[in-house]
Design an enzyme around this catalytic site. Structure first.
Site, PDB file in Angstrom:
ATOM      1  N   ASP A 115       0.816  -1.222   0.000  1.00 46.87           N
ATOM      2  CA  ASP A 115       0.000   0.000   0.000  1.00 46.87           C
ATOM      3  C   ASP A 115       0.848   1.271   0.000  1.00 46.87           C
ATOM      4  OD1 ASP A 115      -2.336  -1.450  -0.011  1.00 46.87           O
ATOM      5  OD2 ASP A 115      -2.518  -1.472   2.172  1.00 46.87           O
TER       6      ASP A 115
ATOM      7  N   ARG B 117      -5.176   6.687  -1.165  1.00 47.43           N
ATOM      8  CA  ARG B 117      -3.710   6.773  -1.117  1.00 47.43           C
ATOM      9  C   ARG B 117      -3.147   7.591  -2.286  1.00 47.43           C
ATOM     10  NH1 ARG B 117      -3.110   3.691   3.332  1.00 47.43           N
ATOM     11  NH2 ARG B 117      -4.256   1.730   3.367  1.00 47.43           N
TER      12      ARG B 117
END
Ligand code: S3P
Length: 448
Positions: free
Chosen positions: A327, A403
């Site tokens: 991530d 993100r």
């Protein structure tokens, strides 16, 4: 568009240094699992430090729809009164998991060995993501899945009425798939075995053991072999959720690229299956230290201290490290843009099926900000311009991906011209206090 409302355009620009202490929210992965395992035990599980981001709130709502009682005290303590393994009731409504791949995949696993039929959906991002990776193994237990073309949501799953245990080798490095199979294995008699060739985050295994399940992990030529004995009586737990290393990544990386910065990010879980970014940053020459290292609840924890690091250089990120920082590649690519030389990232095909195609989203946005990026199916290279040399000056699409939005807002703090994102709304899925927290450190972040 935000998942649940109008777009929220946001802009960041260079200003003073980032200084102070950043208390990031609870770990998203652990928060989902605490709610689901709490719902699968009989009695009261208490959770402190739960991430109250939209993804996790959607999972809490789903657990209520399956019959668990989920309540929050004014002081932020959560109480889950579970229904036990095999005790899920059939929801009388569609289960909307919003933006959360973790939420939907884990819940599918948890219900797949219950004799109920459930319809799942999500937002435009989630409804575009592959679900066959989860439904394929779930059908081995006896469940049936009917979705849209390409195994996409909305999707109906009919849980197995007489589940059988399975032995399954996960074909992609995915903690979500592994966890879905383990959660389904809870409802099947006998032993369910899951094999993963590469280690992915192991929160499900740790937490299942904590809830009293019989679970073992062995290492063989095939990889990590996880054996779970089905139909346990899970014992309710008291869980203190550690703070999320994936959220810590943003103030840490922002401090490394913003002149004069010195930021402390306390109490970060440094489970080796999650800490790959910090190792990578140190190899790039980041001034990043682990202070006060300790153990909490069986997990390694430390306070991270990040200082402005103008002399970072590009590296080749070892592909075998990918799962432990999957991530974090978007924000790593922002640091790479501010370092000297090329950063090479390989073995990262999974980035193409996250909340967005993260290689494409970052590559296009970085190019618009004046950075050279090359990419292929499972790799990308970012050519760093060196500290202070990234032009910026673009408005980038966040593609319903928290993100991506946060990564570009970090870049704007170190770029020559402001960087905007068309929609900062998705940030609320994982890091609802991002704007205030970064502002508190001195970041120039504005709406519009
Ligand atoms: C997660 C696993 C990872 C990660 C996601 C959270 C989890 O996904 O990207 O944000 O909590 O299990 P994959 O398992 O699909 O790699």
């Amino acid at each position: 568009m935000s998942a649940h409302g109008d777009p929220i355009p946001m802009t960041s620009r260079a200003g003073g240094p980032l200084t102070g202490t950043a208390h990031v929210p609870g770990d998203k992965s652990i928060s989902h699992r605490a709610l689901i395992l709490g719902a699968l035990s009989v009695g009261e599980t208490t959770v402190t430090g739960l991430l109250e981001g939209q993804d996790v709130l959607d999972t809490a709502r789903a657990m209520r729809a399956f019959g668990a009682e989920v309540a929050r005290d004014d002081d932020g303590t959560w109480h889950i009164y579970g229904v036990g393994v095999g005790g899920f009731a059939e929801p009388d409504q569609v289960i909307d998991c919003g933006n959360s791949g973790t939420g939907v995949r884990l819940i599918m696993g948890a219900m797949a060995t219950c004799p109920i039929t459930v319809c799942f959906t999500g937002d435009a991002s989630l409804n575009g993501r592959p679900m066959a990776r989860v439904t394929d193994p779930l059908t081995l237990f006896g469940a049936r899945a009917t979705g849209r073309a390409g195994g996409r949501l909305p999707m109906m799953i009919e849980g197995a009425r007489t589940p059988v245990p399975v032995r399954y080798t996960v074909p992609v490095p995915s903690a979500q798939v592994k966890s879905a199979v383990l959660l389904a294995g809870l409802g099947a008699p006998g032993q369910t075995v899951v094999i993963e060739k590469e280690a992915t985050r192991d929160h499900t295994e740790r937490m299942l053991a904590g809830f009293g399940a019989q679970i073992t992990v062995e290492h063989s030529d095939e990889g990590r072999v996880i054996t779970l004995t089905g139909q346990p009586d899970l014992r309710p737990q008291t869980i203190a959720v550690p703070r999320d290393p994936s959220s810590a990544a943003f103030p840490v990386c922002a401090a490394l690229i913003t002149p004069g910065s010195d930021v402390l990010v306390p109490n970060i879980g440094l489970n080796p299956t999650r800490a790959g970014l910090f190792e990578t940053l140190r190899e790039m020459g980041a001034d990043l230290s682990y202070e006060n290292p300790r153990e909490e609840g069986g997990e390694p924890v430390a306070d991270l201290r990040a200082r402005y690091s103008p002399d970072m250089h590009g590296i080749e990120v070892p592909p075998e490290r990918a799962a432990s920082m999957i991530d974090e590649y978007p924000v790593l690519s922002v640091v790479a843009a501010c370092a000297q030389g090329i950063t090479k990232m390989h073995g990262v095909k999974e980035l193409r099926v996250k909340e967005s195609d993260r290689i494409d989203a970052m590559a296009q946005g970085l190019r618009a900000c004046g950075v050279t990026v090359e990419d292929g199916p499972d790799w990308w290279h970012v050519t760093g311009l060196g500290a202070g040399n990234v032009p910026g000056g673009a408005v980038v699409q966040s593609r319903l991906d928290h993100r991506i939005a946060m990564s570009f807002l970090c870049l704007g703090l170190a770029a020559q011209a402001p960087v905007g994102v068309d929609d900062g709304g998705p940030i609320a899925t994982s890091f609802p206090i991002f704007e205030g927290l970064m502002g508190g450190l001195g970041a120039h972040l504005t709406r519009g």
